[in-house]
Design an enzyme around this catalytic site. Sequence first.
Site, PDB file in Angstrom:
ATOM      1  N   ARG A  17       0.870  -1.176   0.000  1.00 18.25           N
ATOM      2  CA  ARG A  17       0.000   0.000   0.000  1.00 18.25           C
ATOM      3  C   ARG A  17       0.904   1.221   0.000  1.00 18.25           C
ATOM      4  NH1 ARG A  17       2.477   1.829   3.712  1.00 18.25           N
ATOM      5  NH2 ARG A  17       0.930   3.457   3.785  1.00 18.25           N
ATOM      6  N   ALA A  29       0.898   5.162  -2.142  1.00 20.21           N
ATOM      7  CA  ALA A  29       0.719   5.492  -3.562  1.00 20.21           C
ATOM      8  C   ALA A  29       1.899   5.080  -4.457  1.00 20.21           C
ATOM      9  CB  ALA A  29       0.414   6.990  -3.692  1.00 20.21           C
ATOM     10  N   ARG A  73      -7.415  -0.424  -6.817  1.00 17.17           N
ATOM     11  CA  ARG A  73      -7.707   0.651  -5.851  1.00 17.17           C
ATOM     12  C   ARG A  73      -7.828   1.962  -6.642  1.00 17.17           C
ATOM     13  NH1 ARG A  73      -4.272   1.040  -0.450  1.00 17.17           N
ATOM     14  NH2 ARG A  73      -6.155   2.072   0.291  1.00 17.17           N
ATOM     15  N   GLN A 128      -1.765   2.193   9.999  1.00 14.89           N
ATOM     16  CA  GLN A 128      -0.476   2.238   9.296  1.00 14.89           C
ATOM     17  C   GLN A 128       0.575   3.010  10.099  1.00 14.89           C
ATOM     18  OE1 GLN A 128      -3.457   2.837   7.916  1.00 14.89           O
ATOM     19  NE2 GLN A 128      -3.536   2.339   5.759  1.00 14.89           N
ATOM     20  N   ASP A 159      -1.833  10.748  -1.905  1.00 21.01           N
ATOM     21  CA  ASP A 159      -2.247   9.724  -2.871  1.00 21.01           C
ATOM     22  C   ASP A 159      -2.576  10.329  -4.219  1.00 21.01           C
ATOM     23  OD1 ASP A 159      -2.851   8.519  -0.075  1.00 21.01           O
ATOM     24  OD2 ASP A 159      -2.611   6.874  -1.504  1.00 21.01           O
ATOM     25  N   ASN A 194      -5.160  12.344   0.839  1.00 19.77           N
ATOM     26  CA  ASN A 194      -4.256  11.466   1.600  1.00 19.77           C
ATOM     27  C   ASN A 194      -5.119  10.680   2.587  1.00 19.77           C
ATOM     28  OD1 ASN A 194      -1.541  10.557   2.197  1.00 19.77           O
ATOM     29  ND2 ASN A 194      -1.734  11.625   4.154  1.00 19.77           N
ATOM     30  N   LYS A 195      -4.480   9.829   3.332  1.00 16.57           N
ATOM     31  CA  LYS A 195      -5.176   8.936   4.269  1.00 16.57           C
ATOM     32  C   LYS A 195      -6.206   9.683   5.112  1.00 16.57           C
ATOM     33  CE  LYS A 195      -4.971   5.480   4.588  1.00 16.57           C
ATOM     34  NZ  LYS A 195      -6.025   4.654   3.899  1.00 16.57           N
TER      35      LYS A 195
END
Length: 350
Positions: free
Chosen positions: A48, A50, A91, A198, A239, A249-250
Amino acid sequence: MAKTVETLRWRKGRLELLDQTVLPEKVVYRPLTSARETAAGIRDMLVRGAPAIGVTAAFGMALAAGQSSGLKPAAFRREMARAGKVLAASRPTAVNLFWALERMGRLLEENADLPPADLAKMVEEEALEILREDIEINRTMGRNGAALIDDGDVVLTHCNAGALATAGYGTALGVIRAAWEAGKKISVIADETRPRCQGARLTAWELSREGIPVSVIADTAAGSFLRRGIVKKVVVGADRIASNGDVANKIGTYQVALAARANNVPFYVAAPVSTIDFDLKSGDEIPIEERHPSEVTHPGGRRLTPPGVTALNPAFDVTPSKYVTAIITEKGIVRKPFRRAIAQLRPPRR
Ligand code: MRU
């Protein structure tokens, strides 16, 4: 200093992914032999981050090419198109995936007159080149960004934008690594990053094994650490970045950016140019992946919520560019007005 971890490796025509779903308990490499298996590895988040997803997809194409190299040209082309489709559906948010697939598509198109066996070799070489470039880009980005970090800084990061999220070295953690390697005595606060943790599992693992001081906090504590003046800089990855500088982003990044702004703490985004989607006007156009509710309702496989209660689980959010102090790229540090500065990074059209 410990060598940065190998997120993925290519061994004798086979892709091996470090299985990030079992870190930090186990360090296991999973062998993959087809584009379909590679797509599943991305979807299930064995790999995982990007840039790592982009490099992995490139090797997925190399696997498909290797398996199809004995076919007639038309059948080879069909198989490659099929592989590209399967990988593209893995994804949706990280644009690096589509960037890598487009790069492979262009290579195949420009050399369409070559026999499949030669094309397969070429695709394999290109995947290896994308991997080498990614590490090089991260190192350059790290050097560029390290100038923004001062000796003694406490740096907060969200999710994992490290070696594990790339082919090596990392984007946000590349900046932190480069500052550390330059002798700056810094320490890191890693948001745990629910629901997949993460930050707690991966960022803490890769920094601590290299001796870079790191503490994990609950996501809910980030605002407090910013308000109390403990955190001096925020550095995160991305990302996908739209042409106006909005950053996907996350999930949870937006809240951190708001708290950073409210407390006058610089909020930096470190990302390679391949993370910029020059065709998107703003972050509103970025597709946001929605993942399975069980990631929220059953952390670690154990039920947290009452039976029958479901959850909403967007994997990413968008931070409007007005909250971003600067974007750190391999081409330099990009500041406001972002639209103009980002346009200058656009590679020439081919
Ligand atoms: O869902 P993930 O773990 O793939 O999300 C990763 C992130 O959001 C990272 O911050 C981003 O990809 C940058 S990685 C250098």
